[in-house]
Design an enzyme around this catalytic site. Structure first.
Site, PDB file in Angstrom:
ATOM      1  CB  VAL A  61      -4.032  -0.172   5.878  1.00  0.00           C
ATOM      2  CG1 VAL A  61      -4.548  -1.209   6.838  1.00  0.00           C
ATOM      3  CG2 VAL A  61      -3.801  -0.760   4.492  1.00  0.00           C
ATOM      4  CD  GLU A 109      -8.467   9.047   4.852  1.00  0.00           C
ATOM      5  OE1 GLU A 109      -7.643   9.388   3.991  1.00  0.00           O
ATOM      6  OE2 GLU A 109      -9.423   8.304   4.606  1.00  0.00           O
ATOM      7  CB  SER A 110      -1.716   8.252   4.181  1.00  0.00           C
ATOM      8  OG  SER A 110      -2.322   8.850   3.048  1.00  0.00           O
ATOM      9  CB  CYS A 166      -0.898  -0.007   1.234  1.00  0.00           C
ATOM     10  SG  CYS A 166      -1.791   1.548   1.454  1.00  0.00           S
TER      11      CYS A 166
END
Ligand SMILES: N[C@@H](CCC(=O)N[C@@H](CS)C(=O)NCC(=O)O)C(=O)O
Length: 175
Positions: free
Chosen positions: A49, A60-61, A9
């Site tokens: 993720v 939430e990156s 990811c």
């Protein structure tokens, strides 16, 4: 600290890079994206993720990056100057328009303007924006076989001198 993570990811890669740059120790909980556990939806209603647990749950990156930058200000990824900080955040905010949408069009095999987006991509503005974009450019080069413009190839090579980014090149090579 725990990171609910998946090697493939690129959104997780943003967080892994930020954590590595800040030399924060954490535990990795690897999530199988092809068979996502039910409990993941309790942590994050979208079932996606990355999810960070630093005593509270944060998905939430881009938001995780902002949190890490504020909570762990040593080894800052954002520039010092407020105007440049705003520019860095704007680049991340516009990720889908500036790169993401066309990257996923390539992945789907759809007609796309990914090459044009790469040509126009602003890089080297800050470690913050670079960490937010490099995971997709690494995957484009190493998984999709995209021939990068010389400028971006050099940018990635320079970033890969940093252990945080070098590790991500290794993660992609092992996928
Ligand atoms: N906006 C989210 C996107 C995260 C995301 O799309 N993660 C993917 C893996 S790369 C995922 O968990 N996908 C599962 C799904 O879409 O159901 C972020 O920035 O963290």
């Amino acid at each position: 600290m725990k990171l609910y993570d998946a090697p493939r990811c690129p959104f997780c890669a943003r967080v892994r890079i930020a954590l590595a740059e800040k030399a924060i120790e954490y535990e990795t909980i690897e999530v199988d994206l092809s068979d996502r556990p039910r409990w993941l939806y309790e942590l994050n209603a979208t079932g996606k993720v990355p999810v960070l647990d630093d005593g509270f749950i944060l998905p939430e990156s881009a938001v995780i990056m902002e949190y890490l930058e504020e909570r762990y200000p040593d080894a800052p990824l954002l520039p010092h100057d407020p105007e440049r900080r705003a520019e860095a955040r704007l680049l991340v905010h516009r990720f889908d328009d500036l790169l993401g949408d066309e990257y996923y069009a390539v992945r789907r095999g759809d007609a796309n303007e990914f090459a044009a987006r790469l040509d126009e991509l602003v890089v080297g503005q800050s470690l913050y924006a670079d960490a937010a974009y490099a995971p997709w450019v690494i995957r484009a080069r190493d998984m999709l076989g995209v021939d990068l413009p010389e400028r971006l190839a050099r940018w990635l090579d320079t970033l890969a001198e940093r252990p945080s980014f070098a590790r991500e090149v290794e993660v992609v090579a092992a996928l």
